[in-house]
Design a protein around this motif. Sequence first.
Motif, mmCIF file in Angstrom:
data_model
loop_
_atom_site.group_PDB
_atom_site.id
_atom_site.type_symbol
_atom_site.label_atom_id
_atom_site.label_comp_id
_atom_site.label_asym_id
_atom_site.label_seq_id
_atom_site.Cartn_x
_atom_site.Cartn_y
_atom_site.Cartn_z
ATOM 1 N N LEU A 150 0.889 -1.165 0.018
ATOM 2 C CA LEU A 150 0.033 0.095 0.025
ATOM 3 C C LEU A 150 0.858 1.272 0.169
ATOM 4 C CD1 LEU A 150 -2.979 -0.846 2.315
ATOM 5 C CD2 LEU A 150 -2.961 -0.778 -0.030
ATOM 6 N N SER A 151 2.060 1.288 0.669
ATOM 7 C CA SER A 151 2.904 2.689 0.562
ATOM 8 C C SER A 151 3.456 2.576 -0.668
ATOM 9 C CB SER A 151 4.088 2.140 1.561
ATOM 10 O OG SER A 151 3.827 1.935 2.965
ATOM 11 N N GLN A 152 3.511 1.534 -1.565
ATOM 12 C CA GLN A 152 4.009 2.024 -2.804
ATOM 13 C C GLN A 152 2.952 2.289 -3.890
ATOM 14 O OE1 GLN A 152 5.702 -2.264 -3.541
ATOM 15 N NE2 GLN A 152 7.445 -1.421 -4.071
ATOM 16 N N LEU A 153 1.887 1.849 -3.592
ATOM 17 C CA LEU A 153 0.571 2.160 -4.233
ATOM 18 C C LEU A 153 0.204 3.706 -4.153
ATOM 19 C CD1 LEU A 153 -1.924 -0.608 -4.539
ATOM 20 C CD2 LEU A 153 -1.071 0.446 -6.383
ATOM 21 N N ASN A 154 0.366 4.194 -2.787
ATOM 22 C CA ASN A 154 0.104 5.343 -2.300
ATOM 23 C C ASN A 154 0.744 6.565 -2.896
ATOM 24 O OD1 ASN A 154 -1.023 7.454 -0.141
ATOM 25 N ND2 ASN A 154 0.968 7.752 0.292
ATOM 26 N N ILE A 155 1.836 6.061 -3.477
ATOM 27 C CA ILE A 155 2.715 7.175 -4.333
ATOM 28 C C ILE A 155 2.143 7.282 -5.790
ATOM 29 C CG2 ILE A 155 4.989 7.867 -5.347
ATOM 30 C CD1 ILE A 155 6.289 6.434 -2.983
ATOM 31 N N LEU A 156 1.854 6.022 -6.472
ATOM 32 C CA LEU A 156 1.370 6.288 -7.539
ATOM 33 C C LEU A 156 -0.013 6.754 -7.860
ATOM 34 C CD1 LEU A 156 2.772 2.793 -9.086
ATOM 35 C CD2 LEU A 156 3.524 5.131 -9.640
ATOM 36 N N CYS A 157 -0.801 6.612 -6.872
ATOM 37 C CA CYS A 157 -2.326 6.887 -6.708
ATOM 38 C C CYS A 157 -2.390 8.362 -6.787
ATOM 39 C CB CYS A 157 -3.054 6.499 -5.817
ATOM 40 S SG CYS A 157 -3.423 4.646 -5.400
ATOM 41 N N SER A 158 -1.303 9.238 -6.147
ATOM 42 C CA SER A 158 -1.439 10.372 -6.769
ATOM 43 C C SER A 158 -1.225 10.983 -8.190
ATOM 44 C CB SER A 158 -0.391 11.051 -5.731
ATOM 45 O OG SER A 158 -0.483 10.713 -4.493
ATOM 46 N N VAL A 159 -0.902 10.057 -8.939
ATOM 47 C CA VAL A 159 -0.551 10.570 -10.322
ATOM 48 C C VAL A 159 -1.628 9.746 -11.408
ATOM 49 C CG1 VAL A 159 1.218 10.449 -12.342
ATOM 50 C CG2 VAL A 159 1.751 10.787 -9.691
ATOM 51 N N TYR A 160 -2.030 8.446 -11.082
ATOM 52 C CA TYR A 160 -2.699 7.717 -11.843
ATOM 53 C C TYR A 160 -4.259 7.335 -11.092
ATOM 54 C CZ TYR A 160 1.905 7.432 -14.330
ATOM 55 O OH TYR A 160 3.010 7.538 -14.741
ATOM 56 N N ASP A 161 -5.218 7.059 -12.172
ATOM 57 C CA ASP A 161 -6.462 6.889 -11.727
ATOM 58 C C ASP A 161 -6.745 5.114 -11.733
ATOM 59 O OD1 ASP A 161 -7.088 9.268 -10.945
ATOM 60 O OD2 ASP A 161 -7.893 9.832 -12.879
ATOM 61 N N ALA A 162 -5.900 4.659 -12.563
ATOM 62 C CA ALA A 162 -5.798 3.205 -12.725
ATOM 63 C C ALA A 162 -4.598 2.775 -12.753
ATOM 64 C CB ALA A 162 -6.751 2.791 -14.125
ATOM 65 N N ILE A 163 -4.331 1.507 -11.950
ATOM 66 C CA ILE A 163 -3.026 0.929 -11.826
ATOM 67 C C ILE A 163 -2.977 -0.482 -12.183
ATOM 68 C CG2 ILE A 163 -0.881 0.711 -10.547
ATOM 69 C CD1 ILE A 163 -1.704 3.317 -9.047
ATOM 70 N N GLN A 164 -2.137 -1.224 -12.690
ATOM 71 C CA GLN A 164 -2.286 -2.777 -12.681
ATOM 72 C C GLN A 164 -0.692 -3.133 -11.990
ATOM 73 O OE1 GLN A 164 -4.342 -5.452 -13.592
ATOM 74 N NE2 GLN A 164 -2.468 -6.229 -12.399
#
Length: 390
Positions: A150-164
């Motif tokens: 979740l810590s890794q996802l938290n960073i990307l979620c600020s930039v992207y709306d959909a992540i695989q």
Amino acid sequence: MIWQILHIIDITLWVLILGSVAYVAFFAVISLFYEKEDRVAIHAAALTNRMTKFLILYPAYNEDRVIINAVEHFLEQDYPADLYTVAVISDHMKSETNEYLRTLPIKLLTPTFEKSSKAKAMQYAINEIPETFDNVVVLDADNVVRPEFLSQLNILCSVYDAIQCHRCAKNANNDVAVLDGASEEINNTIFRKAHNRLGLSSALIGSGMCFNYELFRKNVFQLSTAGEDREMEALLLHQEVFIKYAPEIHVFDEKVSNQDNFQKQRMRWMTAQVQSLMSNIPKIPGALIHGKINFVDKTIQQALIPRSILIVLLTGISIFVTLTIPQWCEKWWITLAILSLSLFVAIPKEIRFRSFSKVFTIPGLVLRMLKNVLHIDRKNTDFIHTEHTT
């Protein structure tokens, strides 16, 4: 006259097969290039220290063997416990499994569907959980993640709306599991990593997915088939939502380890592929007019011949033409060589030679896949469950 007809058949068949081979080869080559990533935006997002509130969904149909292990591992996150909610949608699971899950700090939902599906489970969860969140994560009942997930996802979620995320094998206990894991990594290379490197959207894979909460809520209720990931992907691409592939965020997934489960899994995938293709084709003219390249590319993907069938088909045709009309065989052997080299490149180095050593298992698996072709019903929306064995 008969030779002209045979030659036309030979060329037509070769062109049809060449289209699928060329697509795989092109993106295998693209995957070798350096990735252009918006590192400035990601670094800026990391500096903001924004903490995302996550809803974690575990749709679990008859998953007593694996769900407890997956959830207990997830609860070891190094992320603040008040910023994520784990929800297990328990469908047709044993009472003792549910009783144990109730002792964990999660939300347990126990719907009773007349016809179960992953889409229905996710829809049920969104309706039953009143809180609002920033992002939704979808995991399969056997998926295991690391504490920093979740810590890794938290960073990307600020930039992207959909992540695989990078779904990878957590078992390699026999030839079938090794090949299934290799197939997954080829998909990651061709349909995710290489696509992002060209500025195209990554393909979704059904789990290890993260979405903006409102975006997910808007689209999840439009899902109606057993190929919910392909449906969701088509919806997002039609709305021009970019899907980011995160190769460094791992989700460990159990690979099928017997041929019966392999056949069930591929039956579900092939049915979903046909349904997706038929659904997308009428939208192609509009997508072309509005320049929705990602949607057009996704439709082309659905028309590709499955790779394992390609390997066996090309090998069989090459041998047959060599023995019967040798002057026509050169193009077939070259095409087979291009496909083989492309797949070799697409498999990560650490599992490349182990995967290719299992190549003689492929014909038997392909025969089972070909049996599936006779039973594909593009109107069928029934969920085909694949049992877990570990």
